[in-house]
Design an enzyme around this catalytic site. Structure first.
Site, PDB file in Angstrom:
ATOM      1  N   GLY A   1       0.825  -1.201   0.000  1.00  0.00           N
ATOM      2  CA  GLY A   1       0.000   0.000   0.000  1.00  0.00           C
ATOM      3  C   GLY A   1       0.859   1.251   0.000  1.00  0.00           C
ATOM      4  O   GLY A   1       1.965   1.262  -0.550  1.00  0.00           O
TER       5      GLY A   1
ATOM      6  N   SER B   1       5.726  -5.582  -0.583  1.00  0.00           N
ATOM      7  CA  SER B   1       5.946  -4.141  -0.643  1.00  0.00           C
ATOM      8  C   SER B   1       6.054  -3.553   0.768  1.00  0.00           C
ATOM      9  O   SER B   1       6.844  -4.018   1.577  1.00  0.00           O
ATOM     10  CB  SER B   1       4.827  -3.487  -1.464  1.00  0.00           C
ATOM     11  OG  SER B   1       5.124  -2.142  -1.757  1.00  0.00           O
ATOM     12  N   MET B   2       5.239  -2.541   1.113  1.00  0.00           N
ATOM     13  CA  MET B   2       5.335  -1.913   2.429  1.00  0.00           C
ATOM     14  C   MET B   2       4.945  -2.868   3.547  1.00  0.00           C
ATOM     15  O   MET B   2       5.377  -2.695   4.693  1.00  0.00           O
ATOM     16  CB  MET B   2       4.455  -0.667   2.489  1.00  0.00           C
ATOM     17  CG  MET B   2       5.028   0.540   1.772  1.00  0.00           C
ATOM     18  SD  MET B   2       6.708   0.988   2.315  1.00  0.00           S
ATOM     19  CE  MET B   2       6.431   1.436   4.026  1.00  0.00           C
TER      20      MET B   2
ATOM     21  N   HIS C   1      10.389  -4.742  -2.930  1.00  0.00           N
ATOM     22  CA  HIS C   1      10.762  -3.941  -4.101  1.00  0.00           C
ATOM     23  C   HIS C   1      10.863  -2.483  -3.692  1.00  0.00           C
ATOM     24  O   HIS C   1      10.471  -2.095  -2.594  1.00  0.00           O
ATOM     25  CB  HIS C   1       9.783  -4.137  -5.275  1.00  0.00           C
ATOM     26  CG  HIS C   1       8.395  -3.629  -5.017  1.00  0.00           C
ATOM     27  ND1 HIS C   1       7.333  -3.931  -5.841  1.00  0.00           N
ATOM     28  CD2 HIS C   1       7.878  -2.833  -4.042  1.00  0.00           C
ATOM     29  CE1 HIS C   1       6.237  -3.361  -5.386  1.00  0.00           C
ATOM     30  NE2 HIS C   1       6.542  -2.681  -4.306  1.00  0.00           N
TER      31      HIS C   1
ATOM     32  N   ASP D   1      10.676  -6.970  -8.456  1.00  0.00           N
ATOM     33  CA  ASP D   1       9.846  -7.665  -7.469  1.00  0.00           C
ATOM     34  C   ASP D   1      10.561  -8.958  -7.079  1.00  0.00           C
ATOM     35  O   ASP D   1      10.641  -9.902  -7.865  1.00  0.00           O
ATOM     36  CB  ASP D   1       8.468  -7.994  -8.047  1.00  0.00           C
ATOM     37  CG  ASP D   1       7.642  -6.745  -8.324  1.00  0.00           C
ATOM     38  OD1 ASP D   1       8.022  -5.664  -7.831  1.00  0.00           O
ATOM     39  OD2 ASP D   1       6.634  -6.844  -9.045  1.00  0.00           O
TER      40      ASP D   1
END
Length: 217
Positions: A87, A116-117, A141, A191
């Site tokens: 997000g 991700s986050m 990433h 990624d």
């Protein structure tokens, strides 16, 4: 109709004296029980959940719960279960900083995926207390333009500020994994998916939950 959040009974932790019979005891417990949402009941046990995209509302809810629960009992450790594809950067950093701010240890557990986050939050848990389930996946990433709030331009964030935040996220991975800057920089350019075992070797988590059946084998 979609299934809503189920409700479960919550008993008063300071009940009245026990009744004379088992039947009376059951009736008494049902009368005294307060029916609450499942997640509210789990929150009382310091079990928190991140199970949707990281945005302001969910991040603020988690931050508020962590702070409130730590005020209520600063010695009762908390557990954050993560199943999230990522997000926005700012809400993610808010949760990450809160994990390191509250007095209790915060165990982070990945079930499903932490991408991700969400992987930043996973790695931010108390060292030795970051775990994953056997079939969980982790993805890291570099934060991208779409990971920043659409209002970034309205708030006056310049390119230098956004680049600083990207570097800050990279430094979190460096500090938490003890890997060289150049290794993290290469892996964040794409990624990079990892199994639970690979995430241990990388330094993102410290252990994997093992089913009893598998352990016996």
């Amino acid at each position: 109709m979609p299934v809503g959040v189920p409700k479960v009974p919550f008993l008063n932790p300071n009940p009245e004296p026990e009744p004379d019979s088992a039947v009376e005891e059951i009736d008494s417990m049902e009368e005294k029980a307060t029916w609450v949402d499942l997640y509210n009941r789990l929150y009382r046990q310091r079990l928190l959940f991140l199970g949707q995209d990281l945005e302001e509302e969910i991040a603020n809810n988690i931050v508020g719960l962590m702070i409130y629960l730590s005020i209520e009992d600063p010695y009762w450790n908390q557990t954050l279960y993560i199943n999230c594809i990522g997000g926005l950067v700012f809400p993610g950093l808010a949760v990450y900083d809160t994990i390191n701010f509250v007095p209790p240890d915060v165990k982070t557990v990945c079930l499903g995926i932490a991408a991700s986050m969400a992987s930043v939050i996973l790695i931010g848990g108390t060292v030795t207390e970051r775990c994953a389930f056997p079939n969980a996946r982790v993805m890291i990433h570099q934060p991208r333009v779409e990971d920043f709030d659409d209002r970034s331009s309205e708030l006056g964030f310049e390119g230098d500020t956004l680049l600083y935040l990207r570097d800050r996220v990279a430094q979190i991975y460096v500090q938490r994994t003890n890997k060289p800057d150049w290794v993290i920089a290469i892996d964040l350019e794409r990624d990079t998916f990892m199994s639970a075992a690979e995430a241990i070797n990388y330094g993102i988590i410290d252990g994997v939950y093992v089913c009893e059946d598998e352990d016996e084998e």
